[in-house]
Design an enzyme around this catalytic site. Structure first.
Site, short mmCIF file in Angstrom:
data_model
loop_
_atom_site.label_atom_id
_atom_site.label_comp_id
_atom_site.label_asym_id
_atom_site.label_seq_id
_atom_site.Cartn_x
_atom_site.Cartn_y
_atom_site.Cartn_z
N GLU A 5 139.17 1.22 101.86
CA GLU A 5 138.47 -0.06 101.89
C GLU A 5 138.69 -0.86 100.60
O GLU A 5 138.84 -2.08 100.63
CB GLU A 5 136.98 0.16 102.14
N LYS A 20 144.71 16.65 118.37
CA LYS A 20 143.49 15.89 118.65
C LYS A 20 143.36 15.73 120.17
O LYS A 20 144.32 15.38 120.84
CB LYS A 20 143.62 14.52 117.97
N ARG A 80 132.08 0.93 100.15
CA ARG A 80 133.10 1.54 99.30
C ARG A 80 133.80 0.54 98.37
O ARG A 80 134.37 0.92 97.36
CB ARG A 80 134.19 2.18 100.18
C1 LIG Z 1 135.10 5.42 104.35
C2 LIG Z 1 135.30 5.48 105.84
N1 LIG Z 1 136.09 4.57 106.44
C3 LIG Z 1 136.28 4.60 107.78
C4 LIG Z 1 135.69 5.58 108.53
C5 LIG Z 1 135.83 5.59 110.06
N2 LIG Z 1 136.49 6.81 110.52
C6 LIG Z 1 135.81 7.84 111.05
S1 LIG Z 1 136.78 9.12 111.44
C7 LIG Z 1 138.15 8.30 110.96
C8 LIG Z 1 139.49 8.95 111.08
C9 LIG Z 1 139.54 10.20 110.32
O1 LIG Z 1 140.80 10.78 110.46
P1 LIG Z 1 141.06 12.24 109.95
O2 LIG Z 1 140.39 12.46 108.65
O3 LIG Z 1 142.50 12.51 110.01
O4 LIG Z 1 140.26 13.13 110.98
P2 LIG Z 1 140.52 13.33 112.55
O5 LIG Z 1 139.62 12.37 113.26
O6 LIG Z 1 141.95 13.04 112.81
O7 LIG Z 1 140.13 14.72 112.80
C10 LIG Z 1 137.83 7.03 110.48
C11 LIG Z 1 138.80 6.04 110.00
C12 LIG Z 1 134.88 6.52 107.86
N3 LIG Z 1 134.24 7.49 108.52
N4 LIG Z 1 134.72 6.45 106.52
#
Ligand SMILES: Cc1ncc(C[n+]2csc(CCOP(=O)(O)OP(=O)(O)O)c2C)c(N)n1
Length: 628
Positions: free
Chosen positions: A369, A282, A397
């Site tokens: 959530e 990342k 959610r």
């Molecule tokens: C249901 C939900 N909860 C919280 C979020 C906020 N959120 C956006 S990206 C993210 C992290 C995602 O991590 P990952 O899937 O590992 O992807 P990366 O950013 O590491 O590529 C979060 C918690 C979201 N988009 N959807």
């Protein structure tokens, strides 16, 4: 100037390039993303991590007909750049510009408008089933992050992968990060694998997968057995997925374009779903994001100064988020029953200080959530005071958990809903316009909206004295200046009681606002006063139970304008209207201002409020029309 990128306008242009050229193009795309995001703001770190992965996917598949599903979708910038939207990045997430998330209205290469985590695998299953029914043989690929694959929605989908008897590839993009470091047992599981792997191991795994693929004439299981035998693949990750009967391949280097292309070519030929586990970094290629991926997960504009960055977007004023985080921490010093919970959004919900000070009273349950709410219910049942801190849009959610485990039991769980209202550049997937609607109808639920910094403190104090569930909603905004806060707002919160912040002699109507939008109501009242149109301003404070006093002018045959940063349907104004009907008030002089039931695109938050008319000008216009 970007030598290669300048000539790339479609995936076909990418497919023409050699592997060394693709590697060079990846570097150019990284610079392009960095340069664009530094000007417009946006999701940076995740996008820098998936450039090679995206190029390799587009080299092998033809996503005009094949299907590509991004989980969350915040990592789709390279995909947008090579699918003809490069020139639109100057206006990324701004009015008339492109969205920061996949959007079918923009391109045939985007299948769903998404922004919430955990949905890609299930929708891919649906599309695979659709293909089976319609005898189509498009390839299907879902890209999902290591934090999102442990989301309940993803797990429910993995549990159903057995429905698919055809090709479907899940690319597990593992960068060991959510927004923050990933949490929970699965994260530990993945990190154990990661630590046990050297770069050489990743290369060997790639070679072995390729040597034993394609598997024409052989079953996937046989191929996996052969791969396992040759590389002793006894990794926990493979065991976990294979125990679910999902063929697992990897882990491999997600930045090695040449190998990724070969792997995708091989896996595309399987007649069975499979997971390819790739490691990416990342923030790759930009030191500040590489070192601080949390800060650069989503960022406002910034200036690059060598290896340092300077923010160009901060106004220096306190936000509702900050106000909330500080007051909760302050209260927790005096009340050791207070526990804070979040779903992978510690930073976004203002809990960083709380976590630092009260590490043992803070829980991040990951992107879960529903679980956050149920854990809170358990804590409350045990006599503690849990504060569940989640963005409005993501709280959707956990509708059922809030209903059954909290509202029905009348447990003192406090829901601290950040990003309630219009959110600006993240756009429609992230607006928090429905929380009043889906929470107001639940039994026992008390709904509050603080209008300013002082009220945030008072609202939090109120929750500790209330023996049941409370919801506090606040916007992605700055708190109004302290000097503008009216004396009435300094009174403690009393259940179901509004405060009149401006009473005018001979008022002809009342503006009743809910939350931070009170500032606009007061501005409007001032303008109207100058025009000799005196009005009262009431700060509603509670959307449930709602204060009957709000109706006093209406009962006298005068008018009411309600104003809220929420959908009009089922919102605060609707609650006032319901109360008015129940109290047999005349209804011809009631106007509700709020969001309509239509998509409001990405833009600045101010512009969105202006577009919808949740502002002083619209209140003035409405009031004038009513007082004609
Ligand atoms: C249901 C939900 N909860 C919280 C979020 C906020 N959120 C956006 S990206 C993210 C992290 C995602 O991590 P990952 O899937 O590992 O992807 P990366 O950013 O590491 O590529 C979060 C918690 C979201 N988009 N959807």
């Amino acid at each position: 100037m970007s030598k290669l990128l300048d000539k790339v306008n479609s995936p076909a242009d990418v497919q023409r390039l050699s592997v060394p050229q693709l590697t060079e193009l990846a570097g150019e795309i990284r610079s392009f993303i960095l340069n664009s995001v530094s000007k417009t703001g946006g999701h940076l770190a995740s996008n820098l991590g998936v450039v090679e992965l995206t190029l390799a996917l587009h080299c092998v598949f033809d996503f005009k007909t094949d299907k590509l599903l991004w989980d969350v979708g915040h990592q789709c910038y390279a995909h947008k750049i090579i699918t003809g939207r490069k020139d639109k990045f100057a206006n990324l997430r701004h009015a008339d510009g492109i969205s920061g998330f996949p959007n079918p209205a923009e391109s045939e290469y985007d299948l769903f408008a998404v922004g919430h985590a955990g949905t890609a695998i299930a929708t891919a299953i649906g599309m695979a089933l659709g293909n089976i029914h319609q005898k189509k043989d498009n390839k299907i690929v879902a890209v999902v992050g290591d934090a999102s694959i442990v989301n309940g929605t993803s797990f429910e989908a993995l549990n159903n992968l057995g429905l698919i008897k055809r090709q479907m590839l899940i690319v597990l993009n593992d960068n060991s990060m959510a927004i923050d470091a990933t949490v929970g047992a699965m994260a530990k599981y993945f990190s154990k694998v990661r630590l046990s792997q050297t770069y050489e191991d990743l290369r060997k795994t790639t070679t072995n997968i390729l040597e034993h693929m394609p598997v024409f004439g052989k079953s996937v299981e046989e191929a996996i057995e052969r791969i396992k035998r040759s590389i002793r693949m006894v990794l926990p990750a493979s065991q976990m997925f294979e125990s679910l009967r999902i063929p697992y391949f990897g882990p491999v280097d997600g930045h090695d374009i040449g190998s990724l292309i070969q792997l995708f070519e091989a896996l595309a030929e399987l007649n069975h779903p499979a997971i390819l586990h790739v490691y990416t970094k990342k923030g790759k290629g930009f030191k500040p994001a590489d070192k601080g991926p949390t800060k650069f997960h989503s960022t406002g504009p910034f200036k690059i100064n060598g290896d340092n960055v300077e923010s160009t977007s901060s106004s220096g004023r306190r936000t509702f988020t900050k106000s909330f985080g500080e007051y909760l921490t302050e209260l927790a010093e005096k009340d050791d029953r207070i526990i804070a919970l979040t779903s992978a959004m510690c930073d976004g919900t203002g809990l960083m200080n709380f976590r630092e000070k009260f590490a043992e009273r803070f829980y991040d349950v990951g992107i879960a959530e529903g679980a956050a709410v149920d854990v809170a219910a358990g804590l409350a049942r045990d006599g503690l005071r849990p504060f569940v801190c989640i963005y409005s849009t993501f709280l959707q959610r956990s509708f059922d958990q809030i209903f059954q485990e909290v509202a029905l039991q009348n447990l003192p769980v406090v829901f601290c809903i950040d990003r309630a209202g219009f959110v600006g550049p993240d756009g429609p997937t992230h607006h928090g316009l429905m929380d009043i609607g889906f929470l107001r109808m639940m039994p026992n639920m008390v709904l509050i909206a603080p209008a300013n910094d002082i009220e945030m403190k008072l609202a939090l104090e109120f929750t500790l004295g209330h023996d049941g569930p409370v919801v506090i909603r606040y916007p992605k905004d700055l708190v109004p200046a302290q000097s503008s806060v009216k004396a009435a707002c300094k009174r403690p919160f009393k259940l179901g009681t509004s405060v009149t912040v401006k009473r005018s002699k001979n008022s002809r109507l009342a503006i009743v606002s809910y939350g931070g939008i009170l500032t606009e109501a007061l501005k409007a009242a001032e303008t109207l006063a100058h025009k000799k149109l005196p009005v009262d301003v009431i700060n509603g404070r509670f959307a449930a139970p709602i204060d009957k006093k709000i109706l006093s002018l209406l009962k006298k045959g005068k008018g009411i304008i309600t104003v809220e940063d929420h959908s009009v349907a089922c919102g605060f104004g609707s609650a006032v209207l319901e109360l008015a009907v129940a109290n047999k008030c005349p209804l011809n002089a009631v106007r509700l201002l709020g969001a309509p039931r239509k998509l409001i695109g990405h833009n600045s938050r101010d512009a969105q409020l202006l577009q919808i008319g949740i502002n002083a000008d619209t209140i003035v216009k409405t009031a004038k029309a009513m007082m004609k």
